[in-house]
Motif scaffolding. Structure first.
Motif, PDB file in Angstrom:
ATOM      1  N   ASP A 119      72.178   5.999  38.607  1.00 58.19           N
ATOM      2  CA  ASP A 119      70.802   4.773  39.086  1.00 58.19           C
ATOM      3  C   ASP A 119      71.266   3.300  39.424  1.00 58.19           C
ATOM      4  OD1 ASP A 119      68.194   6.213  39.063  1.00 58.19           O
ATOM      5  OD2 ASP A 119      69.688   7.069  37.371  1.00 58.19           O
ATOM      6  N   ILE A 120      71.250   3.163  40.526  1.00 50.86           N
ATOM      7  CA  ILE A 120      71.845   1.603  40.859  1.00 50.86           C
ATOM      8  C   ILE A 120      70.619   0.886  41.345  1.00 50.86           C
ATOM      9  CG2 ILE A 120      73.326   0.351  42.240  1.00 50.86           C
ATOM     10  CD1 ILE A 120      74.722   3.025  43.148  1.00 50.86           C
ATOM     11  N   ALA A 121      70.235  -0.208  40.630  1.00 50.31           N
ATOM     12  CA  ALA A 121      69.250  -1.009  41.238  1.00 50.31           C
ATOM     13  C   ALA A 121      69.522  -2.301  41.899  1.00 50.31           C
ATOM     14  CB  ALA A 121      68.417  -1.518  39.802  1.00 50.31           C
ATOM     15  N   PHE A 122      69.039  -2.295  43.036  1.00 46.62           N
ATOM     16  CA  PHE A 122      69.236  -3.330  43.799  1.00 46.62           C
ATOM     17  C   PHE A 122      68.224  -4.572  43.444  1.00 46.62           C
ATOM     18  CE2 PHE A 122      71.903  -1.814  47.597  1.00 46.62           C
ATOM     19  CZ  PHE A 122      73.167  -1.329  46.713  1.00 46.62           C
ATOM     20  N   ILE A 123      68.387  -5.765  42.926  1.00 44.63           N
ATOM     21  CA  ILE A 123      67.217  -6.627  42.674  1.00 44.63           C
ATOM     22  C   ILE A 123      67.488  -7.926  43.496  1.00 44.63           C
ATOM     23  CG2 ILE A 123      68.463  -7.280  40.590  1.00 44.63           C
ATOM     24  CD1 ILE A 123      65.703  -7.930  39.439  1.00 44.63           C
ATOM     25  N   ALA A 124      66.517  -8.420  43.974  1.00 46.76           N
ATOM     26  CA  ALA A 124      66.560  -9.509  45.111  1.00 46.76           C
ATOM     27  C   ALA A 124      66.466 -10.801  44.216  1.00 46.76           C
ATOM     28  CB  ALA A 124      65.633  -9.346  46.092  1.00 46.76           C
ATOM     29  N   ASP A 125      67.254 -11.963  44.532  1.00 49.32           N
ATOM     30  CA  ASP A 125      66.876 -13.238  44.095  1.00 49.32           C
ATOM     31  C   ASP A 125      67.277 -14.347  45.090  1.00 49.32           C
ATOM     32  OD1 ASP A 125      66.485 -14.876  41.884  1.00 49.32           O
ATOM     33  OD2 ASP A 125      68.450 -15.512  41.972  1.00 49.32           O
ATOM     34  N   GLY A 126      66.462 -15.353  45.190  1.00 47.43           N
ATOM     35  CA  GLY A 126      66.240 -16.208  46.247  1.00 47.43           C
ATOM     36  C   GLY A 126      65.615 -15.845  47.587  1.00 47.43           C
ATOM     37  N   TYR A 167      67.438   2.360  35.437  1.00 47.22           N
ATOM     38  CA  TYR A 167      68.906   1.716  35.980  1.00 47.22           C
ATOM     39  C   TYR A 167      70.055   2.095  35.024  1.00 47.22           C
ATOM     40  CZ  TYR A 167      69.480  -2.413  33.156  1.00 47.22           C
ATOM     41  OH  TYR A 167      69.440  -3.163  31.969  1.00 47.22           O
ATOM     42  N   ASP A 168      71.229   2.517  35.658  1.00 50.62           N
ATOM     43  CA  ASP A 168      72.572   2.319  34.952  1.00 50.62           C
ATOM     44  C   ASP A 168      73.363   1.011  35.362  1.00 50.62           C
ATOM     45  OD1 ASP A 168      72.144   5.053  33.772  1.00 50.62           O
ATOM     46  OD2 ASP A 168      72.355   5.538  35.827  1.00 50.62           O
ATOM     47  N   GLN A 169      73.014   0.672  36.555  1.00 49.65           N
ATOM     48  CA  GLN A 169      73.960  -0.407  37.163  1.00 49.65           C
ATOM     49  C   GLN A 169      72.932  -1.513  37.898  1.00 49.65           C
ATOM     50  OE1 GLN A 169      77.309  -1.236  36.835  1.00 49.65           O
ATOM     51  NE2 GLN A 169      77.239   0.717  35.380  1.00 49.65           N
ATOM     52  N   ILE A 170      73.255  -2.751  37.759  1.00 51.54           N
ATOM     53  CA  ILE A 170      72.392  -3.818  38.314  1.00 51.54           C
ATOM     54  C   ILE A 170      73.199  -4.313  39.290  1.00 51.54           C
ATOM     55  CG2 ILE A 170      71.106  -6.018  38.126  1.00 51.54           C
ATOM     56  CD1 ILE A 170      71.216  -5.006  34.868  1.00 51.54           C
ATOM     57  N   VAL A 171      72.547  -4.787  40.635  1.00 50.38           N
ATOM     58  CA  VAL A 171      73.217  -5.368  41.567  1.00 50.38           C
ATOM     59  C   VAL A 171      72.388  -6.284  42.042  1.00 50.38           C
ATOM     60  CG1 VAL A 171      74.164  -5.371  43.943  1.00 50.38           C
ATOM     61  CG2 VAL A 171      74.809  -3.555  42.466  1.00 50.38           C
ATOM     62  N   ILE A 178      80.812  -8.163  36.544  1.00 52.91           N
ATOM     63  CA  ILE A 178      80.977  -7.999  35.115  1.00 52.91           C
ATOM     64  C   ILE A 178      80.832  -6.591  34.682  1.00 52.91           C
ATOM     65  CG2 ILE A 178      80.918  -9.062  32.827  1.00 52.91           C
ATOM     66  CD1 ILE A 178      80.233 -11.681  34.157  1.00 52.91           C
ATOM     67  N   PHE A 179      81.906  -6.010  34.197  1.00 49.30           N
ATOM     68  CA  PHE A 179      81.790  -4.533  33.840  1.00 49.30           C
ATOM     69  C   PHE A 179      80.616  -4.132  33.008  1.00 49.30           C
ATOM     70  CE2 PHE A 179      83.335  -1.107  30.976  1.00 49.30           C
ATOM     71  CZ  PHE A 179      82.681  -0.113  31.447  1.00 49.30           C
ATOM     72  N   ASN A 180      79.661  -3.222  33.463  1.00 48.00           N
ATOM     73  CA  ASN A 180      78.456  -2.770  32.571  1.00 48.00           C
ATOM     74  C   ASN A 180      77.487  -4.106  32.453  1.00 48.00           C
ATOM     75  OD1 ASN A 180      78.952  -0.089  32.763  1.00 48.00           O
ATOM     76  ND2 ASN A 180      79.733   0.044  30.773  1.00 48.00           N
ATOM     77  N   PHE A 181      77.533  -5.155  33.101  1.00 49.23           N
ATOM     78  CA  PHE A 181      76.609  -5.975  32.994  1.00 49.23           C
ATOM     79  C   PHE A 181      75.692  -6.500  34.427  1.00 49.23           C
ATOM     80  CE2 PHE A 181      76.197 -10.864  31.734  1.00 49.23           C
ATOM     81  CZ  PHE A 181      75.017 -10.391  31.172  1.00 49.23           C
ATOM     82  N   TYR A 182      76.269  -6.885  35.222  1.00 46.66           N
ATOM     83  CA  TYR A 182      75.796  -6.748  36.415  1.00 46.66           C
ATOM     84  C   TYR A 182      76.816  -7.675  37.638  1.00 46.66           C
ATOM     85  CZ  TYR A 182      75.216 -11.829  35.676  1.00 46.66           C
ATOM     86  OH  TYR A 182      75.390 -13.195  35.495  1.00 46.66           O
ATOM     87  N   SER A 183      76.347  -7.190  39.096  1.00 49.62           N
ATOM     88  CA  SER A 183      76.932  -7.793  40.210  1.00 49.62           C
ATOM     89  C   SER A 183      76.141  -8.505  40.954  1.00 49.62           C
ATOM     90  CB  SER A 183      77.520  -6.603  41.075  1.00 49.62           C
ATOM     91  OG  SER A 183      78.170  -5.611  40.604  1.00 49.62           O
ATOM     92  N   THR A 184      76.771  -9.503  41.358  1.00 53.91           N
ATOM     93  CA  THR A 184      75.975 -10.474  42.334  1.00 53.91           C
ATOM     94  C   THR A 184      76.902 -10.434  43.848  1.00 53.91           C
ATOM     95  OG1 THR A 184      77.389 -12.474  41.882  1.00 53.91           O
ATOM     96  CG2 THR A 184      75.153 -11.954  40.650  1.00 53.91           C
ATOM     97  N   PHE A 185      76.148 -10.803  44.745  1.00 57.64           N
ATOM     98  CA  PHE A 185      76.772 -11.080  46.177  1.00 57.64           C
ATOM     99  C   PHE A 185      75.957 -11.772  47.182  1.00 57.64           C
ATOM    100  CE2 PHE A 185      74.893  -7.871  49.270  1.00 57.64           C
ATOM    101  CZ  PHE A 185      74.181  -7.143  48.580  1.00 57.64           C
ATOM    102  N   ALA A 186      76.729 -12.374  48.139  1.00 56.41           N
ATOM    103  CA  ALA A 186      76.148 -13.439  49.098  1.00 56.41           C
ATOM    104  C   ALA A 186      75.652 -12.466  50.209  1.00 56.41           C
ATOM    105  CB  ALA A 186      76.866 -14.379  49.268  1.00 56.41           C
ATOM    106  N   ALA A 187      74.113 -11.947  50.081  1.00 57.61           N
ATOM    107  CA  ALA A 187      73.771 -11.050  51.433  1.00 57.61           C
ATOM    108  C   ALA A 187      73.604 -11.628  52.587  1.00 57.61           C
ATOM    109  CB  ALA A 187      72.349 -10.629  50.855  1.00 57.61           C
ATOM    110  N   GLY A 188      73.974 -12.874  52.821  1.00 60.21           N
ATOM    111  CA  GLY A 188      73.597 -13.489  54.265  1.00 60.21           C
ATOM    112  C   GLY A 188      74.995 -13.726  54.676  1.00 60.21           C
TER     113      GLY A 188
END
Ligand SMILES: [Zn+2]
Length: 422
Positions: free
Chosen positions: A174-181, A271-275, A288-298
């Motif tokens: 289970d991958i959770a995509f969560i929005a910020d900004g 969730y198992d993983q956070i993006v 960061i392993f088993n913590f979360y990912s971030t990426f610039a969506a634009g």
């Protein structure tokens, strides 16, 4: 014969999931704690315990078999002293403590581990690797679920939607995509971005062949302001998860230290993983392993950023590049085999991808165009130019290249998907 094998497999699965039922309830215990100290000293301090409905992780694969991460928690049934759950992870603290600041100052970071909700008293060992990669217990704690103060989750200011659903969370990754900004006016854009990046991930090898083992959830979160903070550009934004560029003083490193806000917003999401999908056009990300990912969506390389950062977070993949402004120091000491599956110092190469290297391929392997599609042992990886090796001349973990994970990285991901989807 096939029937017999099927029967054996069914009874095996029943036995192991009976193990789950013996020790755990069908819900989750969120354990928040603080991870503090510096290069020389390290402490764990328990914070809050919070109950969460359901268990998104595997009910069969409870004990971690990968041995990845800078840290791990080991959960024992107190009465029998049996190891009933374990998980490796890394953290911002692990990176910060190796910076110049981390050699003198004291850092304090909130972290969370999810464990299946125990029926009886558990003993938890918080462990950290030393410079030889051996495990040391830093702190031990006990939780009696009948006596401990375990908080009920607050209703999150978030809405969870299904982006890709293939079945029960306990037998899927289970991958959770969560929005910020994303502010009020950005909701349509957010939903389009969710769809776009879901497609990106599911069309990337090897995830493309594993779609039926994966669920992807979209977590709609409205931020007060649009965009995320970038202190070096004098941009400060008030957002729900407080993601920001310039994490541990690297301009393009997007992190949040507000772990509790992040976890609270995910209270209703299995969730198992956070993006964390960040609404910004500036190049950057983090994983960061088993913590979360971030990426610039634009940003124009957003698809690459997602694939690369999620490789770190999900499969513990290392960076395969070696010219960088990364400010962490002494990351891969010589003669110690790194724990990441896609780099080696050749100290214990048999535990890595030796089985994928043909006898005819020289070790180390020269970087020559004729080896472009050959799994070998190429010098330069993990930020270090000498004596740390990567498996392929190029890979999504080395260069800004989309859908180009090398065979060793792909195998590591396949193994991890398999672990979560049983
Ligand atoms: Zn690779």
């Amino acid at each position: 014969m096939k029937k017999l094998l099927t029967l054996i497999l069914i009874s095996f699965t029943l036995t192991v999931s009976a193990q789950y039922d013996k020790f755990f309830e069908n819900k989750t215990l969120r354990i928040d704690f603080y991870h503090s100290g510096n290069f020389e000293h390290e402490y764990f301090r328990p914070d809050e315990l919070i109950e969460k409905k359901g268990w998104a992780g595997s009910k069969v694969n409870l004990v971690d078999t990968f041995n990845f991460g800078k840290f791990r928690i080991m959960v024992y049934d107190k009465a029998s002293d049996k190891l009933i759950y374990s998980r490796g992870f890394s953290s911002i603290f692990a990176e910060w403590r190796t910076t110049k600041e981390g050699h003198g100052a004291c850092g304090n970071y909130s972290e969370t581990m999810m464990v299946p909700f125990p029926k009886n008293t558990i003993k938890i060992a918080y462990q950290s690797r030393d410079s030889l990669n051996a495990w040391n217990t830093i702190f031990e704690d006990e939780i009696d679920p009948k006596k401990a103060e375990i908080l009920k989750p607050k209703k999150p200011k978030a809405e969870t939607i299904k982006l890709h659903y293939s079945g029960d969370p306990s037998i899927k990754l289970d991958i959770a995509f969560i929005a910020d900004g994303y502010a009020k006016n950005d909701v349509d854009k957010m939903k389009k971005d969710f769809e776009r990046f879901k497609e990106v991930l599911l069309s990337t090898a090897p995830y493309d062949k594993l779609k039926d083992k994966i669920n992807i959830w979209g977590v709609i979160v409205i931020s007060e302001q649009s965009g995320i903070s970038s202190p070096n550009d004098s941009i400060i934004r008030k957002t729900a998860i407080s993601t920001s560029f310039n994490g541990i003083n690297e301009d393009r490193y997007i992190l949040t230290t507000d772990n509790k806000a992040l976890q609270d917003l995910l209270s209703d999401t299995p969730y198992d993983q956070i993006v964390i999908m960040c609404n910004t056009n500036k190049y950057g990300g983090g994983g960061i392993f088993n913590f979360y990912s971030t990426f610039a969506a634009g940003e124009k390389s957003a698809a690459f950023l997602l694939q690369h950062e999620f490789g770190h977070t999900f499969a513990g993949l290392a960076d395969e590049y070696y010219t960088s402004e990364v400010s962490v120091q002494d990351f891969y000491p010589a003669n110690v085999e790194p724990w990441e599956p896609n780099i080696t110092t050749l100290a214990k190469f048999g535990t890595k991808w030796k089985d994928l290297v043909a006898d005819s391929v020289a070790v180390p392997t020269p970087v020559n165009a004729k080896f472009n599609t050959v799994v070998g042992v190429y010098e330069g990886a993990g930020y270090v130019a000498k004596k740390v090796y990567r498996p392929y001349i190029d890979c999504t973990m080395k260069s800004v290249k989309m859908n180009a994970l090398c065979p060793v990285c792909r195998r590591a991901i396949e193994r991890m998907v398999d672990f979560y989807s049983h």
